[in-house]
Design a protein around this motif. Structure first.
Motif, PDB file in Angstrom:
ATOM      1  N   HIS A  74     -66.291  17.191 -26.435  1.00  0.00           N
ATOM      2  CA  HIS A  74     -66.151  17.974 -27.663  1.00  0.00           C
ATOM      3  C   HIS A  74     -65.522  19.349 -27.488  1.00  0.00           C
ATOM      4  O   HIS A  74     -64.911  19.860 -28.429  1.00  0.00           O
TER       5      HIS A  74
ATOM      6  N   ARG B   5     -77.097  20.253 -23.795  1.00  0.00           N
ATOM      7  CA  ARG B   5     -76.081  19.228 -24.045  1.00  0.00           C
ATOM      8  C   ARG B   5     -75.664  18.630 -22.713  1.00  0.00           C
ATOM      9  O   ARG B   5     -75.568  19.323 -21.706  1.00  0.00           O
TER      10      ARG B   5
ATOM     11  N   ASP C 251     -70.799  15.442 -22.904  1.00  0.00           N
ATOM     12  CA  ASP C 251     -70.662  15.799 -24.310  1.00  0.00           C
ATOM     13  C   ASP C 251     -69.812  17.068 -24.445  1.00  0.00           C
ATOM     14  O   ASP C 251     -68.948  17.154 -25.318  1.00  0.00           O
TER      15      ASP C 251
END
Length: 104
Positions: A27, A19, A23
């Motif tokens: 998140h 990832r 990101d």
């Protein structure tokens, strides 16, 4: 004080999905903390356009940024730099594999 032991063969757990650091920032940190990029910018001193660029995956997390994020989110700067390094290394592998024949 314990230090992380790094060896020439240290690896990241390959079972973890790749990832982008931005990101993860979005998140795992911003959304759960109910922060938007402008609020994080005010708290951290990181320009909001840089935060938006991290999230959009158009700018890497630098050591200075890693230090600031570590203060805000109670992590280490090394954590952010390791995320960035892993991401950069994985993205570079296909290009470098094309040159493998030079060392075989």
């Amino acid at each position: 004080m314990e230090l992380i032991q790094l060896t020439p063969h240290s690896e990241v757990d390959p079972s973890q999905p790749l990832r982008a650091p931005g990101d993860i920032l979005l998140h795992a940190y911003l959304i759960p903390s109910a922060l938007n990029p402008a609020q994080l910018a005010r708290r951290s001193g990181i320009p909001s356009d840089h935060i938006k660029a991290f999230i959009a995956d158009t700018h890497p997390i630098t050591p200075k940024t890693a230090l600031r994020l570590s203060l805000i989110f109670d992590t280490t700067a090394f954590y952010w730099l390791a995320l960035q390094a892993r991401y950069d290394l994985e993205r570079a592998k296909p290009e470098v594999r094309a040159y493998r024949h030079l060392v075989d």
